[in-house]
Design a protein around this motif. Sequence first.
Motif, PDB file in Angstrom:
ATOM      1  N   GLN A 144       0.810  -1.214   0.000  1.00 47.90           N
ATOM      2  CA  GLN A 144       0.000   0.000   0.000  1.00 47.90           C
ATOM      3  C   GLN A 144       0.848   1.271   0.000  1.00 47.90           C
ATOM      4  O   GLN A 144       0.292   2.371   0.024  1.00 47.90           O
ATOM      5  N   LYS A 228     -10.308   4.451  -9.835  1.00 44.85           N
ATOM      6  CA  LYS A 228      -9.734   3.937  -8.590  1.00 44.85           C
ATOM      7  C   LYS A 228      -9.510   2.436  -8.710  1.00 44.85           C
ATOM      8  O   LYS A 228     -10.431   1.686  -9.018  1.00 44.85           O
ATOM      9  N   ARG A 230      -8.347  -0.859  -6.586  1.00 49.38           N
ATOM     10  CA  ARG A 230      -8.225  -1.300  -5.203  1.00 49.38           C
ATOM     11  C   ARG A 230      -8.355  -2.807  -5.136  1.00 49.38           C
ATOM     12  O   ARG A 230      -8.734  -3.468  -6.104  1.00 49.38           O
ATOM     13  N   ALA A 238      -7.138   3.150  -2.184  1.00 53.11           N
ATOM     14  CA  ALA A 238      -6.618   2.924  -3.527  1.00 53.11           C
ATOM     15  C   ALA A 238      -5.199   2.375  -3.495  1.00 53.11           C
ATOM     16  O   ALA A 238      -4.343   2.857  -2.751  1.00 53.11           O
ATOM     17  N   GLY A 263      -2.562   7.280  -4.082  1.00 57.38           N
ATOM     18  CA  GLY A 263      -2.082   5.964  -3.667  1.00 57.38           C
ATOM     19  C   GLY A 263      -0.619   5.710  -3.961  1.00 57.38           C
ATOM     20  O   GLY A 263      -0.142   4.594  -3.765  1.00 57.38           O
TER      21      GLY A 263
END
Length: 345
Positions: A144, A228, A230, A238, A263
């Motif tokens: 992430q 987005k 994810r 995101a 992100g």
Amino acid sequence: MKGFTYLAATDMAQALAASREGAFIAGGTNLLDLMKEGVARPRTLVDINPLPLSAIEETQHGGVLLGALARNAATAYHPLVRHRYPMLSAAILSGASPQIRNMATDGGNLLQRTRCYYFYDTGTPCNKRDPGSGCSAIGNLARQHSILGASSQCIATHPSDMCVALAALDAVVHVQSPTGARSIPFAEFHRLPGDRPEIDNTLHQGELITQIELPPSPQFVQHSAYLKIRERASYAFALVSVAAALHLDEGGRIVEARIAIGGVAHKPWRQTQAEALLQGKSPERAVFAEAGAALLAGAVPQGRGPGSNAFKIPMAQRAVVRALEMALAGQTSLLPGSSAKGQAA
């Protein structure tokens, strides 16, 4: 949770005076989580909900002012936002859950802390939580985490969807302090970690966000998009997100472009040099890919083995191309009923 004093401010002066010993709270959707985990420990919570800062209104020049206390849901569904800034509406609706969007405020959205696992885990070193203790994310699980603008002190990312769209729209943040008011261009509001990762933004102590100004952007209404990507379909932050907008001339060539990525960094990532590569060009995939490559120039993967986020670099490049193609087609987002065509007001 550590004990604290609660104050419901009745006016701006009282709120600003009380903030010297505590933190402002409105929706509380992030701050209360941080307090429960022992990450944030304010001595006083200054409730600013009684302040008259929730209006969403048109400016004299055709822009829009978002009150800092306007709820995210109210902003996303407001006719002025939906018709004039559909990309922003789509970005807000792609974040969190309906319940959270009903509580979270626009000003609070700008002030979200990172969702880095190590930041929330008080049992691990974190320079953002405890300056000088080290960064547990570097060399470990970093799927992430950032690929741009990181430092040896922090590789966390900013979690907001709304802020990515605001960056692309050249928003301005209006703030108030005991010494007066000032306006901060959105590109200067958030900061990269450098050697002070505990500082997320350029607000001064005691400053309160009062409004977010959206400049007139009629040229982008028909051709803007928010994409987005994810790990699950809802209620997830995101891995990569892109806010993209195009202004086309009568011949279909690009007059102006806006691209911001979420992100991937400690703040929404935007490079005007990459946008300039599109000016005067025909809106084609190869041209979009050139801009995406320029925007991701200098990207560095973090983590190792299965925890590496090296996949984010090609993912972000492809996401830029896809978002620009969506904008070209008038597909504001992948949410149902997201076409911006015919919405200019």
